[in-house]
Design an enzyme around this catalytic site. Structure first.
Site, short mmCIF file in Angstrom:
data_model
loop_
_atom_site.label_atom_id
_atom_site.label_comp_id
_atom_site.label_asym_id
_atom_site.label_seq_id
_atom_site.Cartn_x
_atom_site.Cartn_y
_atom_site.Cartn_z
N ARG A 16 0.84 -1.20 0.00
CA ARG A 16 0.00 0.00 0.00
C ARG A 16 0.87 1.25 0.00
NH1 ARG A 16 -4.62 0.10 4.47
NH2 ARG A 16 -4.66 -2.11 4.02
N SER A 104 -8.24 0.09 0.51
CA SER A 104 -9.00 -0.24 1.72
C SER A 104 -9.72 1.00 2.24
CB SER A 104 -8.09 -0.87 2.76
OG SER A 104 -8.84 -1.38 3.82
N HIS A 105 -9.45 1.37 3.52
CA HIS A 105 -10.14 2.53 4.09
C HIS A 105 -9.19 3.73 4.20
CE1 HIS A 105 -8.13 0.34 7.24
NE2 HIS A 105 -7.99 1.48 7.86
N LYS A 114 -4.12 -6.44 -2.36
CA LYS A 114 -4.31 -7.56 -1.42
C LYS A 114 -4.26 -8.84 -2.25
CE LYS A 114 -7.01 -5.05 2.07
NZ LYS A 114 -8.33 -4.78 2.68
N ASP A 237 -16.65 -0.37 4.83
CA ASP A 237 -15.44 0.41 4.53
C ASP A 237 -15.24 0.47 3.01
OD1 ASP A 237 -14.32 -2.09 3.91
OD2 ASP A 237 -12.43 -1.66 4.90
N ASP A 239 -13.45 -0.90 0.77
CA ASP A 239 -13.37 -2.08 -0.10
C ASP A 239 -14.23 -3.24 0.40
OD1 ASP A 239 -11.63 -2.73 2.07
OD2 ASP A 239 -10.41 -4.03 0.79
N ASP A 241 -14.56 -5.06 3.12
CA ASP A 241 -14.19 -6.22 3.95
C ASP A 241 -14.35 -5.95 5.45
OD1 ASP A 241 -11.94 -4.64 4.34
OD2 ASP A 241 -10.51 -6.09 3.50
N ARG A 242 -14.82 -4.72 5.81
CA ARG A 242 -15.07 -4.44 7.23
C ARG A 242 -16.46 -3.83 7.39
NH1 ARG A 242 -11.42 -1.03 10.08
NH2 ARG A 242 -11.72 0.39 8.36
N HIS A 324 -13.46 -6.65 10.73
CA HIS A 324 -13.27 -7.81 9.85
C HIS A 324 -14.01 -8.99 10.50
CE1 HIS A 324 -10.01 -6.42 7.13
NE2 HIS A 324 -9.53 -5.77 8.16
#
Length: 460
Positions: A16, A104-105, A114, A237, A239, A241-242, A324
């Site tokens: 990242r 992501s966030h 990822k 979030d 992407d 995943d949360r 998650h």
């Protein structure tokens, strides 16, 4: 041909960086070359590629695919969507790995990657290896093909498999992140009444930052739930995943509280099963899992580490404070906020009480936000070791799973080194404010003995 990455971009769980500064198209191509070579050397041939809604994602996707095909692997493009949709593609299509381009966030100027190789998270040493392969130009050569698969409808249908969750009035906020189109399709299949916010994908994030674990980002969802008197609200979030959640009164239901609700139906079906949570989770959660007849297991923070531990212990469910949630029960074991949302609705229905009542019956505990202490990268793990040695010498009750987690009659406190930044992270939880003050004083005292002071904290 060789390539050097900015060392800050190769992180513990993913790659990242800030696009144009620490991460760019040449890095994406080198990642493709290295990851494609790893796939070939593991006996594989095909890789799935997806990307999130960031402005820089299409350009990075093109560069990544150039690198993958140049090392002789075939690419299946699944297009834009949340990270779990890429995980789903990797689990169900005939591929040997997958890469999601996502920041992501993180703020809008970030992006990253990822990775999954043969259904297992690709992290830690694997990511460092990509750096070494690039520096040496140690890449296979070949000519791969590129094709596309439209997987979103199959993914949304999979989220609904086995649904018997009753009918609720729910607010959904995807924060202009990549989960928007999936949620729009999902709410058409769910019974009940659904109100969605910010499902238009926009990498500028014009409404609020897509990180549901920071309460200020839930303000719009709280307003929606209050105005329309909804049963509860769900947030995602950047992407997907949360997950974040609020009850009908606008109270946040944190990651560990969500897990305590999700565990109930799972443990009815699988009495005695192991349920995993990270070291930041409330004691309330571990007690609740035990009370429901499960085996609570405290494990290290980090989605790759938790997935690996789940496979080892055959745990049907795991979760982290950060939102998650991982279901291996009737699912694939990866963290998927869209699936967690569906399972939460099912769990509320099965428990048979409104979510607001379930939240209201949880023990009222006082806890700190995450306290962060800036330290020198070279000393961060050593300081935690010093603290552990002193505590054990003093006869304290300490759990060393991931840093130091100390139980006292007032509650517990945690001190650990961040895997991704040059900081120490601390948290404490108690039944009363006085107890919490005593716990925080213990943290400050231990750090002072190691020459660390708590600077000004970013407000939550």
């Amino acid at each position: 041909m060789t390539h050097r990455f900015d060392p800050t971009s190769l992180r513990e769980y993913d790659i990242r960086g800030i696009v144009g500064t620490t991460l760019g198209a040449a890095d994406a191509t080198a990642i493709g070359r290295g990851f494609g070579t790893c796939i070939r050397r593991a006996g594989g041939r095909r890789v799935a590629v997806g990307y999130d809604g960031r402005i820089s994602s299409p350009e990075l996707e093109r560069a990544l695919i150039d690198g993958l095909t140049a090392s002789g692997v075939d690419v299946i493009r699944i297009g834009m969507g949340p990270t779990p949709m890429l995980y789903y593609a990797e689990a169900t299509l005939e591929v040997d790995g997958g890469i999601q381009i996502t920041g992501s966030h993180n703020p809008a100027e970030y992006n990253g990657f990822k990775m999954v190789l043969q259904h297992k998270p690709f992290f830690g040493e694997d990511i460092q290896k990509l750096g070494r392969m690039a520096a040496e130009g140690d890449w296979d050569e070949g000519e791969g093909t590129v094709s596309s698969v439209d997987i979103i409808d199959a993914y949304v249908d999979r989220l609904m498999v086995g649904y018997a969750g009753g009918s609720y009035r729910i607010g959904w906020d995807t924060g202009n992140g990549a989960a928007g189109p999936v949620i729009e399709k999902l709410v058409k299949l769910l019974p009940g009444e659904h109100h969605t916010l910010f499902t238009q994908v926009d990498g500028h994030f014009p409404n609020h930052h897509p990180d549901p674990t920071d309460e200020k980002n839930l303000a719009d969802l709280k307003r929606l739930v209050a105005d329309k008197k909804l049963d509860f609200g769900l947030a995602f979030d950047g992407d997907g995943d949360r997950i974040g959640a609020i009850d009908g009164e606008g109270r946040v239901i944190w990651g560990d509280q969500l897990l305590s609700i999700l565990a109930e139906p799972v443990l009815r079906e699988m009495p005695g099963a192991t349920i995993i949570a990270d070291v930041k989770a409330s004691q309330m959660l571990y007690d609740r899992i035990a009370q429901l007849g499960g085996k609570p297991l405290m494990w290290k923070t980090g989605h790759s580490l938790i997935k690996t531990k789940m496979r080892e212990t055959h745990a049907p469910l795991a979760g982290e404070m950060s939102g998650h949630i991982f279901f291996a029960h009737d699912y694939y074991g990866f963290d998927d906020a869209q699936y967690a949302a569906v399972r939460l609705i099912r769990a509320v229905h099965m428990i048979g009480k409104p979510l607001t009542q379930i939240r209201g019956e949880m023990p009222e505990l006082v806890n700190t936000p995450e306290l962060r202490f800036q330290v020198d990268e070279s000393r961060k793990f050593a300081i935690v070791d010093d603290v552990l040695d002193r505590l054990e010498a003093a006869g304290a009750e300490v759990n060393r799973t991931d840093g130091a987690r100390v139980n006292t009659p007032d509650g517990w406190w945690l001190l650990r080194a961040s895997n991704t930044q040059d900081v120490l992270v601390a948290r404490a939880e108690s039944h009363s404010q006085e107890g919490l003050d005593r716990l925080v004083a213990q943290i400050d005292d231990q750090l002072a003995r190691s020459g660390v002071e708590r600077g000004p904290q970013a407000g939550h």
